[in-house]
Design a protein around this motif. Sequence first.
Motif, PDB file in Angstrom:
ATOM      1  N   GLU A 276       6.419   1.606   3.481  1.00 36.62           N
ATOM      2  CA  GLU A 276       5.934   3.118   2.727  1.00 36.62           C
ATOM      3  C   GLU A 276       5.008   3.679   3.802  1.00 36.62           C
ATOM      4  N   VAL A 277       4.336   2.890   4.631  1.00 31.31           N
ATOM      5  CA  VAL A 277       3.531   3.626   5.713  1.00 31.31           C
ATOM      6  C   VAL A 277       4.106   4.694   6.490  1.00 31.31           C
ATOM      7  N   HIS A 278       5.515   4.548   6.625  1.00 28.93           N
ATOM      8  CA  HIS A 278       6.224   5.778   7.549  1.00 28.93           C
ATOM      9  C   HIS A 278       5.928   7.091   6.774  1.00 28.93           C
ATOM     10  N   TYR A 279       5.559   7.120   5.511  1.00 30.09           N
ATOM     11  CA  TYR A 279       5.415   8.413   4.704  1.00 30.09           C
ATOM     12  C   TYR A 279       3.997   8.964   5.395  1.00 30.09           C
ATOM     13  N   ALA A 280       3.080   8.171   5.690  1.00 30.63           N
ATOM     14  CA  ALA A 280       1.694   8.686   6.177  1.00 30.63           C
ATOM     15  C   ALA A 280       2.116   9.045   7.516  1.00 30.63           C
ATOM     16  N   ILE A 281       2.789   8.212   8.454  1.00 30.34           N
ATOM     17  CA  ILE A 281       3.152   8.538   9.879  1.00 30.34           C
ATOM     18  C   ILE A 281       3.848  10.039   9.890  1.00 30.34           C
ATOM     19  N   LYS A 282       4.905  10.127   8.874  1.00 29.19           N
ATOM     20  CA  LYS A 282       5.575  11.570   8.855  1.00 29.19           C
ATOM     21  C   LYS A 282       4.245  12.731   8.564  1.00 29.19           C
ATOM     22  N   GLY A 283       3.530  12.399   7.950  1.00 28.59           N
ATOM     23  CA  GLY A 283       2.354  13.223   7.289  1.00 28.59           C
ATOM     24  C   GLY A 283       1.572  13.717   8.553  1.00 28.59           C
ATOM     25  N   TYR A 284       1.166  12.791   9.595  1.00 27.05           N
ATOM     26  CA  TYR A 284       0.843  13.214  10.910  1.00 27.05           C
ATOM     27  C   TYR A 284       1.715  14.105  11.698  1.00 27.05           C
ATOM     28  N   TYR A 285       2.941  13.784  11.573  1.00 30.82           N
ATOM     29  CA  TYR A 285       3.881  14.644  12.411  1.00 30.82           C
ATOM     30  C   TYR A 285       3.820  16.117  11.844  1.00 30.82           C
ATOM     31  N   CYS A 302       2.777   8.169   0.472  1.00 28.22           N
ATOM     32  CA  CYS A 302       2.578   6.893   0.716  1.00 28.22           C
ATOM     33  C   CYS A 302       1.478   6.336  -0.046  1.00 28.22           C
ATOM     34  N   LEU A 303       0.616   6.983  -0.757  1.00 29.79           N
ATOM     35  CA  LEU A 303      -0.397   6.533  -1.584  1.00 29.79           C
ATOM     36  C   LEU A 303       0.105   6.033  -2.706  1.00 29.79           C
ATOM     37  N   LYS A 304       1.336   6.693  -3.371  1.00 26.11           N
ATOM     38  CA  LYS A 304       1.843   6.336  -4.739  1.00 26.11           C
ATOM     39  C   LYS A 304       2.912   5.248  -4.597  1.00 26.11           C
ATOM     40  N   THR A 305       3.422   4.921  -3.446  1.00 25.18           N
ATOM     41  CA  THR A 305       4.161   4.017  -3.260  1.00 25.18           C
ATOM     42  C   THR A 305       3.937   2.605  -2.584  1.00 25.18           C
ATOM     43  N   THR A 306       3.017   2.709  -1.525  1.00 22.57           N
ATOM     44  CA  THR A 306       2.558   1.417  -0.986  1.00 22.57           C
ATOM     45  C   THR A 306       1.748   0.495  -1.603  1.00 22.57           C
ATOM     46  N   SER A 307       1.808  -0.738  -1.349  1.00 24.48           N
ATOM     47  CA  SER A 307       1.259  -1.789  -1.922  1.00 24.48           C
ATOM     48  C   SER A 307       0.297  -2.624  -0.704  1.00 24.48           C
ATOM     49  N   ASN A 308       0.107  -1.895   0.386  1.00 24.75           N
ATOM     50  CA  ASN A 308      -0.318  -2.557   1.571  1.00 24.75           C
ATOM     51  C   ASN A 308      -1.961  -2.139   1.435  1.00 24.75           C
ATOM     52  N   TYR A 309      -2.699  -2.570   0.794  1.00 25.62           N
ATOM     53  CA  TYR A 309      -4.321  -2.212   0.700  1.00 25.62           C
ATOM     54  C   TYR A 309      -4.877  -3.077   1.655  1.00 25.62           C
ATOM     55  N   PRO A 310      -5.941  -2.745   2.556  1.00 23.82           N
ATOM     56  CA  PRO A 310      -6.433  -1.326   2.578  1.00 23.82           C
ATOM     57  C   PRO A 310      -5.888  -0.540   3.428  1.00 23.82           C
ATOM     58  N   ASN A 311      -4.856  -0.987   4.400  1.00 24.12           N
ATOM     59  CA  ASN A 311      -4.409  -0.596   5.650  1.00 24.12           C
ATOM     60  C   ASN A 311      -3.737   0.938   5.361  1.00 24.12           C
ATOM     61  N   ASP A 312      -2.634   0.818   4.542  1.00 32.79           N
ATOM     62  CA  ASP A 312      -1.905   2.044   4.330  1.00 32.79           C
ATOM     63  C   ASP A 312      -2.679   3.176   3.685  1.00 32.79           C
ATOM     64  N   PHE A 313      -3.592   2.588   2.565  1.00 36.09           N
ATOM     65  CA  PHE A 313      -4.548   3.567   2.028  1.00 36.09           C
ATOM     66  C   PHE A 313      -5.529   4.292   3.105  1.00 36.09           C
ATOM     67  N   GLY A 314      -6.071   3.485   3.827  1.00 34.45           N
ATOM     68  CA  GLY A 314      -7.056   3.945   4.870  1.00 34.45           C
ATOM     69  C   GLY A 314      -6.159   5.268   5.696  1.00 34.45           C
ATOM     70  N   TYR A 315      -5.173   4.750   6.169  1.00 36.35           N
ATOM     71  CA  TYR A 315      -4.363   5.514   7.020  1.00 36.35           C
ATOM     72  C   TYR A 315      -4.120   6.788   6.592  1.00 36.35           C
ATOM     73  N   SER A 316      -3.679   7.037   5.049  1.00 34.92           N
ATOM     74  CA  SER A 316      -3.395   8.163   4.250  1.00 34.92           C
ATOM     75  C   SER A 316      -4.574   8.842   4.180  1.00 34.92           C
ATOM     76  N   TYR A 317      -5.734   8.107   3.610  1.00 38.19           N
ATOM     77  CA  TYR A 317      -7.017   8.853   3.603  1.00 38.19           C
ATOM     78  C   TYR A 317      -7.489   9.800   4.756  1.00 38.19           C
ATOM     79  N   GLU A 318      -7.300   9.004   5.878  1.00 33.64           N
ATOM     80  CA  GLU A 318      -7.693   9.620   7.096  1.00 33.64           C
ATOM     81  C   GLU A 318      -7.026  11.084   7.366  1.00 33.64           C
ATOM     82  N   GLY A 319      -5.626  10.712   7.218  1.00 33.90           N
ATOM     83  CA  GLY A 319      -4.893  11.984   7.509  1.00 33.90           C
ATOM     84  C   GLY A 319      -5.228  12.963   6.469  1.00 33.90           C
TER      85      GLY A 319
END
Length: 585
Positions: A276-285, A302-319
């Motif tokens: 699901e981190v792909h959604y955050a990657i797409k967000g940066y695009y 990404c925040l709603k679907t991912t279960s990879n804490y804290p990596n995906d969450f931190g990446y989305s929050y930074e975006g």
Amino acid sequence: MKRIITNITGGLLLAVCIVPTLLSVVSCGQQAADRDIAAADSLSEAAPQRAMTLIDSLEGESAMNKSRHMKLLLLKAKVRNKLAMPMSTDSLKDIADYFDKHGDSNERMLAYYILGCVYQRSQDAPMALQYFHEAAAKADTTDSSCDFLTLHRIHVWSAEILKNQRAISDAFHENILAFKYAMKAKDTLSAIITYEQKANIYSKQYLIDSVISIREKLYGLYSKYGYKREAAYSLGPLIDIYAKNGNISKAKHALDVYEKMSGRFDKYGNIKKGLEVHYAIKGYYYLSINDYDSARLCFDKCLKTTSNYPNDFGYSYEGLTELYKKLHRPDSVAKYSELTRQMTDSFYTRMSTEHLQQMQAMYNYNRYRQTAEEAEKDALRTKYISIIIIMAIMAAAIGGALAVRTYIIRKRRARVNEIKEYERSISELKKARRELDILTENRQTRMESLIKEKEEEIERLQKEKAEYEKKKDIAARMTPFADEPVVRILRRHAEKEHVMMSGEERKMLISLFDSYEEISRLKAVLSESEYELCLLVKLGFAPSQINMLTGRSLQDIANIRKRMYNRITGKDGSSRDFDKFIKSL
């Protein structure tokens, strides 16, 4: 002894008479067993489930001798490993022990490789690494029939373990060997995948230029040899790298190819679970092309679907922090900056814990290897001693009868002189023991006094050292500019108000260091924004605070510090190396 030799000789003669008859009876059954085992082996790579069915049907055959039965068990372990099925390490060790004595180099290598894979799946990295190393040592690379594909896999897994343990140099070494043996096996796909593993190792070192270079080549290699899906996979990690570097057209191409050709998306455009981190990657695009609504939707998804804490969450929050900076919404910037900081702290806490666990695991592994080597030396020593003892017993048995009589006569003649010599030795020993007791008592008294004196001196020096380090830490935390008005204003902005510093405050900050020659001389080699970041580091502001004051992302701040360190000192180093250097001026 004579009776034992006679019985053995009779048994051998009987065996010589019976064996030809037995061979003629079972030869057809053994040849059929060989054909069936070969057929199962040929299916093990392309159709492992069919191979397992065939192996299960062969296990009950009574005509199979032990050698073929053990080969069948090894093949079964190979197929079970291919299917990631659970296996007992005890039974695998029995198989490995058998082929250590009776197998060829390929069979020994395969048995130890399977053991390593089982430990790898159970998260026991030290034991996995041990068996992979032992498996590689079993290979005979000078033999043209060497199983180079299995040897390639051994080094691939070794590199992966070492990469996760952050033993980067060793991981690169294993990766080089893996690529070498993939080429020897003439397996193009494995060679390309091994090359991709090299990019992952560079990624662990944050060497982004090397990652881009390898992954761009990977796309061409996969495409050239017809691996379209793998080619699309290789572009996935490049999407946000291109977007953040301003290569919009390349980012768009990578995004389109990845979503259309990778096969990881369903008909509704949803990616497979765990990616699901792909959604955050797409967000940066979308952020890079100023499509803010689409970017926000991607980060939220990404925040709603991912279960990879804290990596995906931190990446989305930074975006989201970067998004609201562009939208000039300071409340949201402050909110997501704080969430980013929390995820970063959580990530580094977990990394620290994992690093300690990895250090402990590698320590246990080294202790195990040392103990194993010592045990092996002891076993070898015992074996040699046993051989020597047996040879001595045999020599004694042959020459004993002749030596006994001579020994007894000489012993009687020497007995009187021996008794006299013994009594004289006892007298001298008693005298020497009395003198030794006196010397030991005196030396013990002196040693106790000296030890007490040295312990008191060490205790005093340790207290002085602790006091000195305490004063040194206090002095290190102080800065001559801590009480300057502009510094207090900037600290209030960063810690309480969460606002960026103004242009007037930037001027006041720069003018503060005009008379500080060690710092102000850097104006000649740095840009204004770099010099400004340099001054904030000198004043002791943390990266998250500099992020708030300047509006730059944490990644940009880290990259700028690394570049400044190289430009000022001429050396490669991390952002922390730059901080230490600036604070030392």
